[in-house]
Design an enzyme around this catalytic site. Structure first.
Site, PDB file in Angstrom:
ATOM      1  CG  ASP A  11      -1.867   1.245   1.213  1.00  0.00           C
ATOM      2  OD1 ASP A  11      -2.396   1.574   0.137  1.00  0.00           O
ATOM      3  OD2 ASP A  11      -2.058   1.874   2.261  1.00  0.00           O
ATOM      4  CB  SER A  12       0.169   4.728  -0.935  1.00  0.00           C
ATOM      5  OG  SER A  12      -1.009   4.820  -0.154  1.00  0.00           O
ATOM      6  CB  CYS A  74      -3.037   0.533  -2.606  1.00  0.00           C
ATOM      7  SG  CYS A  74      -3.069   2.284  -3.011  1.00  0.00           S
ATOM      8  CD  GLU A 159      -1.124   7.603   5.808  1.00  0.00           C
ATOM      9  OE1 GLU A 159      -0.050   8.193   5.746  1.00  0.00           O
ATOM     10  OE2 GLU A 159      -1.311   6.447   5.344  1.00  0.00           O
ATOM     11  CB  CYS A 193      -9.756   4.495   0.280  1.00  0.00           C
ATOM     12  SG  CYS A 193      -8.166   5.027   0.974  1.00  0.00           S
ATOM     13  CG  HIS A 195      -5.587   5.008   4.387  1.00  0.00           C
ATOM     14  ND1 HIS A 195      -4.971   4.541   3.254  1.00  0.00           N
ATOM     15  CD2 HIS A 195      -4.607   5.577   5.140  1.00  0.00           C
ATOM     16  CE1 HIS A 195      -3.685   4.831   3.302  1.00  0.00           C
ATOM     17  NE2 HIS A 195      -3.433   5.449   4.432  1.00  0.00           N
TER      18      HIS A 195
HETATM   19  N1  DGL Z   1      -4.974   3.226   0.728  1.00  0.00           N
HETATM   20  C1  DGL Z   1      -4.966   3.731  -0.594  1.00  0.00           C
HETATM   21  C2  DGL Z   1      -6.170   3.266  -1.388  1.00  0.00           C
HETATM   22  O1  DGL Z   1      -6.756   2.256  -1.085  1.00  0.00           O
HETATM   23  C3  DGL Z   1      -4.873   5.209  -0.835  1.00  0.00           C
HETATM   24  C4  DGL Z   1      -4.132   6.076   0.010  1.00  0.00           C
HETATM   25  C5  DGL Z   1      -3.412   7.180  -0.702  1.00  0.00           C
HETATM   26  O2  DGL Z   1      -4.019   8.158  -1.127  1.00  0.00           O
HETATM   27  O3  DGL Z   1      -2.203   7.003  -0.807  1.00  0.00           O
HETATM   28  O4  DGL Z   1      -6.508   3.906  -2.361  1.00  0.00           O
END
Ligand code: DGL
Length: 274
Positions: A11-12, A74, A159, A193, A195
Protein backbone atom coordinates in the site's frame (compact mmCIF):
# COMPACT_ATOMS: atom_id res chain seq x y z
CA UNK A 1 12.72 -28.91 -3.39
CA UNK A 2 10.90 -25.84 -4.72
CA UNK A 3 11.81 -22.57 -2.96
CA UNK A 4 8.89 -20.88 -1.30
CA UNK A 5 8.29 -17.27 -0.31
CA UNK A 6 5.85 -14.95 1.45
CA UNK A 7 2.83 -13.14 0.07
CA UNK A 8 3.72 -9.49 -0.59
CA UNK A 9 1.18 -6.87 0.48
CA UNK A 10 1.61 -3.33 -0.78
CA UNK A 11 0.00 0.00 0.00
CA UNK A 12 1.05 3.61 -0.38
CA UNK A 13 0.84 3.92 3.40
CA UNK A 14 -0.87 2.37 6.38
CA UNK A 15 -4.25 1.56 4.81
CA UNK A 16 -3.09 -1.80 3.46
CA UNK A 17 -2.63 -2.90 7.05
CA UNK A 18 -6.44 -3.23 7.29
CA UNK A 19 -6.18 -5.76 4.45
CA UNK A 20 -3.13 -7.48 5.92
CA UNK A 21 -5.00 -7.95 9.20
CA UNK A 22 -7.87 -9.71 7.40
CA UNK A 23 -5.46 -11.78 5.28
CA UNK A 24 -3.61 -13.04 8.36
CA UNK A 25 -6.89 -13.96 10.01
CA UNK A 26 -7.99 -16.00 7.00
CA UNK A 27 -4.55 -17.45 6.16
CA UNK A 28 -2.81 -17.67 9.57
CA UNK A 29 -0.11 -20.09 8.42
CA UNK A 30 1.06 -18.12 5.40
CA UNK A 31 4.02 -15.75 5.60
CA UNK A 32 3.59 -12.11 4.62
CA UNK A 33 5.79 -9.14 3.78
CA UNK A 34 4.13 -5.75 4.04
CA UNK A 35 5.60 -2.77 2.26
CA UNK A 36 4.22 0.72 2.90
CA UNK A 37 5.57 3.49 0.72
CA UNK A 38 4.86 5.92 3.55
CA UNK A 39 7.56 8.39 2.60
CA UNK A 40 5.78 9.02 -0.72
CA UNK A 41 2.16 8.67 0.48
CA UNK A 42 -0.54 9.67 -0.15
CA UNK A 43 -0.85 8.48 -3.74
CA UNK A 44 -4.47 9.63 -4.07
CA UNK A 45 -3.79 12.93 -5.83
CA UNK A 46 -0.81 11.75 -7.88
CA UNK A 47 -0.88 11.31 -11.65
CA UNK A 48 -1.39 8.00 -13.42
CA UNK A 49 2.29 7.85 -14.47
CA UNK A 50 3.66 8.49 -11.00
CA UNK A 51 1.37 5.95 -9.29
CA UNK A 52 2.34 3.38 -11.92
CA UNK A 53 6.07 4.09 -11.51
CA UNK A 54 5.94 3.92 -7.67
CA UNK A 55 3.79 0.78 -7.68
CA UNK A 56 6.08 -1.00 -10.12
CA UNK A 57 9.07 -0.19 -7.91
CA UNK A 58 7.23 -1.67 -4.92
CA UNK A 59 6.28 -4.83 -6.83
CA UNK A 60 9.89 -5.31 -7.99
CA UNK A 61 11.10 -4.87 -4.40
CA UNK A 62 8.63 -7.48 -3.12
CA UNK A 63 9.67 -9.89 -5.89
CA UNK A 64 13.32 -9.36 -4.84
CA UNK A 65 12.28 -10.31 -1.30
CA UNK A 66 11.13 -13.65 -2.73
CA UNK A 67 7.36 -13.04 -2.93
CA UNK A 68 5.80 -15.13 -5.74
CA UNK A 69 2.49 -13.32 -5.22
CA UNK A 70 1.86 -9.64 -4.52
CA UNK A 71 -1.46 -8.09 -3.46
CA UNK A 72 -1.91 -4.40 -4.25
CA UNK A 73 -3.84 -3.58 -1.07
CA UNK A 74 -4.42 -0.09 -2.41
CA UNK A 75 -7.28 1.01 -4.65
CA UNK A 76 -5.33 3.88 -6.14
CA UNK A 77 -2.50 1.55 -7.22
CA UNK A 78 -5.00 -1.11 -8.36
CA UNK A 79 -6.86 1.50 -10.42
CA UNK A 80 -3.84 3.13 -12.00
CA UNK A 81 -1.12 0.49 -12.20
CA UNK A 82 -2.44 -3.08 -11.91
CA UNK A 83 -3.47 -3.70 -15.50
CA UNK A 84 -0.23 -2.34 -17.00
CA UNK A 85 1.88 -4.32 -14.53
CA UNK A 86 -0.06 -7.53 -15.26
CA UNK A 87 -0.02 -7.11 -19.02
CA UNK A 88 3.24 -5.32 -19.78
CA UNK A 89 5.70 -5.80 -16.94
CA UNK A 90 4.96 -9.20 -15.42
CA UNK A 91 5.69 -11.26 -18.56
CA UNK A 92 9.22 -9.78 -18.66
CA UNK A 93 9.88 -9.48 -14.94
CA UNK A 94 8.63 -12.78 -13.58
CA UNK A 95 6.10 -14.58 -15.79
CA UNK A 96 5.25 -17.16 -13.12
CA UNK A 97 4.62 -14.60 -10.39
CA UNK A 98 1.25 -12.96 -9.88
CA UNK A 99 0.07 -9.48 -8.91
CA UNK A 100 -3.55 -9.12 -7.79
CA UNK A 101 -5.61 -6.05 -6.89
CA UNK A 102 -8.65 -5.17 -4.81
CA UNK A 103 -11.11 -3.71 -7.32
CA UNK A 104 -12.69 -6.74 -9.00
CA UNK A 105 -13.31 -8.73 -5.78
CA UNK A 106 -14.79 -5.68 -4.04
CA UNK A 107 -17.04 -4.89 -6.99
CA UNK A 108 -18.39 -8.46 -6.99
CA UNK A 109 -19.29 -8.29 -3.29
CA UNK A 110 -20.87 -4.85 -3.66
CA UNK A 111 -23.22 -6.24 -6.29
CA UNK A 112 -24.35 -8.95 -3.85
CA UNK A 113 -24.74 -6.52 -0.98
CA UNK A 114 -27.30 -4.13 -2.49
CA UNK A 115 -31.07 -4.67 -2.52
CA UNK A 116 -32.08 -1.29 -3.98
CA UNK A 117 -29.60 -1.54 -6.87
CA UNK A 118 -28.08 1.82 -5.88
CA UNK A 119 -24.53 1.68 -4.49
CA UNK A 120 -22.07 4.29 -3.30
CA UNK A 121 -18.31 4.29 -3.77
CA UNK A 122 -16.00 6.38 -1.61
CA UNK A 123 -12.31 6.62 -2.48
CA UNK A 124 -9.37 8.86 -3.25
CA UNK A 125 -9.39 11.29 -6.19
CA UNK A 126 -7.25 8.80 -8.09
CA UNK A 127 -9.66 5.89 -7.64
CA UNK A 128 -12.84 7.89 -8.25
CA UNK A 129 -11.54 9.83 -11.25
CA UNK A 130 -10.26 6.62 -12.86
CA UNK A 131 -13.88 5.37 -12.91
CA UNK A 132 -12.50 1.89 -12.23
CA UNK A 133 -15.48 0.77 -10.14
CA UNK A 134 -18.27 1.84 -12.52
CA UNK A 135 -16.29 0.33 -15.42
CA UNK A 136 -15.76 -2.96 -13.57
CA UNK A 137 -19.38 -3.15 -12.34
CA UNK A 138 -20.69 -2.40 -15.82
CA UNK A 139 -19.06 -5.67 -17.02
CA UNK A 140 -21.18 -7.96 -14.84
CA UNK A 141 -23.88 -5.78 -13.23
CA UNK A 142 -24.94 -3.29 -15.92
CA UNK A 143 -28.22 -2.47 -14.16
CA UNK A 144 -26.58 -1.29 -10.97
CA UNK A 145 -26.70 2.47 -10.36
CA UNK A 146 -23.29 3.60 -9.12
CA UNK A 147 -22.76 6.89 -7.27
CA UNK A 148 -19.24 8.02 -6.43
CA UNK A 149 -17.59 10.64 -4.30
CA UNK A 150 -13.89 11.38 -3.75
CA UNK A 151 -12.78 12.17 -0.20
CA UNK A 152 -9.23 13.58 -0.61
CA UNK A 153 -9.09 14.72 3.03
CA UNK A 154 -9.76 11.34 4.59
CA UNK A 155 -6.35 9.69 4.12
CA UNK A 156 -4.42 12.65 5.60
CA UNK A 157 -6.94 12.83 8.48
CA UNK A 158 -6.50 9.12 9.23
CA UNK A 159 -2.72 9.07 8.81
CA UNK A 160 -2.45 12.01 11.22
CA UNK A 161 -5.09 10.57 13.56
CA UNK A 162 -7.26 13.64 13.28
CA UNK A 163 -10.42 11.82 12.18
CA UNK A 164 -11.91 11.86 15.68
CA UNK A 165 -11.29 15.58 16.17
CA UNK A 166 -14.30 17.81 15.58
CA UNK A 167 -12.87 19.32 12.36
CA UNK A 168 -12.14 15.81 11.07
CA UNK A 169 -15.64 14.63 11.94
CA UNK A 170 -17.07 17.59 10.06
CA UNK A 171 -15.13 16.73 6.86
CA UNK A 172 -16.34 13.14 7.07
CA UNK A 173 -19.98 14.12 7.61
CA UNK A 174 -19.85 16.64 4.73
CA UNK A 175 -18.42 14.09 2.30
CA UNK A 176 -21.05 11.51 3.27
CA UNK A 177 -23.80 14.11 2.81
CA UNK A 178 -22.53 14.83 -0.72
CA UNK A 179 -22.62 11.12 -1.61
CA UNK A 180 -26.05 10.47 -0.12
CA UNK A 181 -27.52 13.61 -1.72
CA UNK A 182 -26.89 12.04 -5.12
CA UNK A 183 -29.43 9.27 -4.47
CA UNK A 184 -31.53 8.51 -1.39
CA UNK A 185 -31.84 4.86 -2.34
CA UNK A 186 -28.15 4.07 -1.83
CA UNK A 187 -28.17 1.07 0.53
CA UNK A 188 -24.52 -0.08 0.29
CA UNK A 189 -21.38 2.00 0.44
CA UNK A 190 -18.05 0.49 -0.51
CA UNK A 191 -15.06 1.88 1.37
CA UNK A 192 -12.91 1.84 -1.77
CA UNK A 193 -9.79 2.99 0.00
CA UNK A 194 -8.00 0.64 2.34
CA UNK A 195 -7.53 3.43 4.90
CA UNK A 196 -11.25 3.97 5.38
CA UNK A 197 -12.13 0.94 7.56
CA UNK A 198 -10.69 2.98 10.43
CA UNK A 199 -13.75 5.22 9.93
CA UNK A 200 -16.32 2.41 9.58
CA UNK A 201 -18.10 2.99 12.91
CA UNK A 202 -18.12 6.78 12.42
CA UNK A 203 -19.62 6.37 8.94
CA UNK A 204 -22.24 3.86 10.13
CA UNK A 205 -23.35 6.27 12.80
CA UNK A 206 -23.85 9.04 10.23
CA UNK A 207 -25.57 7.05 7.46
CA UNK A 208 -27.78 5.02 9.79
CA UNK A 209 -28.76 1.37 10.03
CA UNK A 210 -30.35 1.06 6.57
CA UNK A 211 -27.08 1.59 4.74
CA UNK A 212 -24.48 -1.17 4.70
CA UNK A 213 -20.88 0.04 4.98
CA UNK A 214 -18.59 -2.44 3.22
CA UNK A 215 -14.85 -2.63 4.06
CA UNK A 216 -12.46 -4.45 1.75
CA UNK A 217 -10.20 -6.47 4.07
CA UNK A 218 -12.53 -9.45 4.61
CA UNK A 219 -13.52 -9.44 0.91
CA UNK A 220 -9.92 -9.59 -0.30
CA UNK A 221 -9.04 -12.27 2.27
CA UNK A 222 -11.93 -14.52 1.26
CA UNK A 223 -11.18 -14.11 -2.44
CA UNK A 224 -7.49 -14.80 -1.93
CA UNK A 225 -8.25 -17.96 0.00
CA UNK A 226 -10.49 -19.15 -2.87
CA UNK A 227 -7.79 -18.17 -5.40
CA UNK A 228 -5.16 -20.23 -3.60
CA UNK A 229 -7.51 -23.20 -3.37
CA UNK A 230 -8.04 -23.00 -7.13
CA UNK A 231 -4.34 -22.32 -7.90
CA UNK A 232 -2.50 -24.98 -5.92
CA UNK A 233 0.66 -24.42 -8.00
CA UNK A 234 0.82 -20.90 -6.53
CA UNK A 235 -0.12 -22.01 -3.03
CA UNK A 236 2.71 -24.57 -3.13
CA UNK A 237 5.15 -21.74 -3.84
CA UNK A 238 4.10 -19.85 -0.68
CA UNK A 239 5.95 -20.33 2.61
CA UNK A 240 3.88 -21.09 5.67
CA UNK A 241 5.44 -20.25 9.03
CA UNK A 242 2.82 -17.70 10.13
CA UNK A 243 5.34 -14.83 9.99
CA UNK A 244 5.02 -11.20 8.92
CA UNK A 245 7.82 -8.78 8.06
CA UNK A 246 7.23 -5.05 7.68
CA UNK A 247 9.11 -2.65 5.43
CA UNK A 248 8.50 1.06 5.06
CA UNK A 249 10.08 3.81 3.01
CA UNK A 250 9.50 6.03 6.08
CA UNK A 251 11.75 5.94 9.15
CA UNK A 252 10.87 2.74 11.08
CA UNK A 253 10.22 4.62 14.36
CA UNK A 254 7.45 6.63 12.69
CA UNK A 255 6.04 3.61 10.87
CA UNK A 256 6.06 1.44 14.00
CA UNK A 257 4.04 3.94 16.00
CA UNK A 258 1.36 4.54 13.38
CA UNK A 259 1.17 0.93 12.19
CA UNK A 260 0.68 -0.17 15.79
CA UNK A 261 -2.45 2.01 15.87
CA UNK A 262 -3.85 0.33 12.72
CA UNK A 263 -3.01 -3.20 13.81
CA UNK A 264 -3.45 -2.98 17.55
CA UNK A 265 -0.12 -4.81 18.01
CA UNK A 266 3.52 -3.84 18.26
CA UNK A 267 5.38 -3.65 14.94
CA UNK A 268 9.11 -3.59 14.18
CA UNK A 269 9.61 -2.42 10.62
CA UNK A 270 12.72 -2.33 8.46
CA UNK A 271 13.57 0.59 6.23
CA UNK A 272 13.60 0.43 2.43
CA UNK A 273 13.81 3.41 0.14
CA UNK A 274 14.20 3.63 -3.62
N1 DGL B 1 -4.97 3.23 0.73
C1 DGL B 1 -4.97 3.73 -0.59
C2 DGL B 1 -6.17 3.27 -1.39
O1 DGL B 1 -6.76 2.26 -1.09
C3 DGL B 1 -4.87 5.21 -0.83
C4 DGL B 1 -4.13 6.08 0.01
C5 DGL B 1 -3.41 7.18 -0.70
O2 DGL B 1 -4.02 8.16 -1.13
O3 DGL B 1 -2.20 7.00 -0.81
O4 DGL B 1 -6.51 3.91 -2.36
Amino acid sequence: MQTTGPIGVFDSGYGGLTVLKALRKKLPNHDFIYFGDNARAPYGNRSFDVVYEFTLEAVKFLFEQGCPLVILACNTASAKALRTIQQKDLPQLAPNNRVLGVIRPSAEVLKESTKSGCVGILGTNGTINSNSYPIELQKFAPNLKVFQHACPMWVPLIENQKHLHSAGEQFIAEDLAVLMAQQREIDSILLACTHYPVLKKQIEKIVGPNVKVVPQGPIVAKKLQAYLQAHTEMNNRLSKNGSVTYFSSETPVVFNEKAGYFLGTKVEARHHSF
